[in-house]
Write an enzyme that holds these catalytic residues in place. Sequence first.
Site, PDB file in Angstrom:
ATOM      1  N   SER A 128       0.703  -0.840  -0.150  1.00 46.94           N
ATOM      2  CA  SER A 128      -0.163   0.060  -0.240  1.00 46.94           C
ATOM      3  C   SER A 128       0.972   1.130   0.355  1.00 46.94           C
ATOM      4  O   SER A 128       1.624   1.437   0.322  1.00 46.94           O
ATOM      5  CB  SER A 128      -0.939  -0.051   0.959  1.00 46.94           C
ATOM      6  OG  SER A 128      -1.480   1.398   1.559  1.00 46.94           O
ATOM      7  N   TYR A 141      -2.684  -0.076  10.793  1.00 51.89           N
ATOM      8  CA  TYR A 141      -2.910  -1.069   9.710  1.00 51.89           C
ATOM      9  C   TYR A 141      -1.518  -0.479   8.359  1.00 51.89           C
ATOM     10  O   TYR A 141      -1.008  -1.142   7.996  1.00 51.89           O
ATOM     11  CB  TYR A 141      -4.095  -0.177   8.449  1.00 51.89           C
ATOM     12  CG  TYR A 141      -4.003  -1.144   7.177  1.00 51.89           C
ATOM     13  CD1 TYR A 141      -4.589  -1.868   6.650  1.00 51.89           C
ATOM     14  CD2 TYR A 141      -3.874   0.665   5.617  1.00 51.89           C
ATOM     15  CE1 TYR A 141      -4.546  -2.280   5.301  1.00 51.89           C
ATOM     16  CE2 TYR A 141      -3.744   0.210   4.610  1.00 51.89           C
ATOM     17  CZ  TYR A 141      -4.098  -1.653   4.423  1.00 51.89           C
ATOM     18  OH  TYR A 141      -3.718  -1.700   2.909  1.00 51.89           O
TER      19      TYR A 141
END
Length: 232
Positions: A128, A141
């Site tokens: 990501s 996260y």
Amino acid sequence: MDLSASTVLVTGANRGLGRALAAELLARGATVYAGARNPAQVDLPGAKPIALDITDPASVAAAAQATGDVTVLINNAGSATGTDLLTGDLDNIRLELDTHYYGTLSVVRAFAPQITANGGGAILNILSVLSWVSFPEHGAYCAAKSAQWSLTNALRLQLADQGIRVAGLHVGYMDTDMVRTVEAPKSDPADIARIAVDGIAAGAYEILADDPARQAQPALSGGVSALYPQLH
């Protein structure tokens, strides 16, 4: 890499990017195992559903035992609890790490010997932009994805001599259930899947799938002031 001659395991393949990846691979002639905690949720014609909970070592071992012919592994399964590191539930923070870091590592440890035994191949970890830059409201996260990025770099070095090319895909928001409440520009998962599979076929080590990823990478060399201009 000739994906039409490959057998690919995609984790978290029942929806979102995982389903799009499986569909793209099938369209290119690959044999695809679609891993999901509930394989009955896999609705993709041509895919081979397989039970796989990456946070459960017994489930991972059973999936490895049930296959045997995998040459490409895509670690896509993920979680997003929206947990703040300072105020959030510690169990949610552990879940993020158990999924993105320990879960990915568990699957790689189970399937890397299989890939090597089949003559080598590739592993793609779905990372990501938040592997590189952190948002406090998603601190758990971000931390887990940063750990997964470090894991990817280490495995890339360790598995090269075994004929396994380890790649990482960095991407911003995609139009999936995971970020359905986020108000921001989102990529089509089918487009990201095509870019990811192109990267595997080309033997890329790092795949920057969209503008946020391409903008974040060079900012790393600029230090804190480049990544977080709000800090003075």
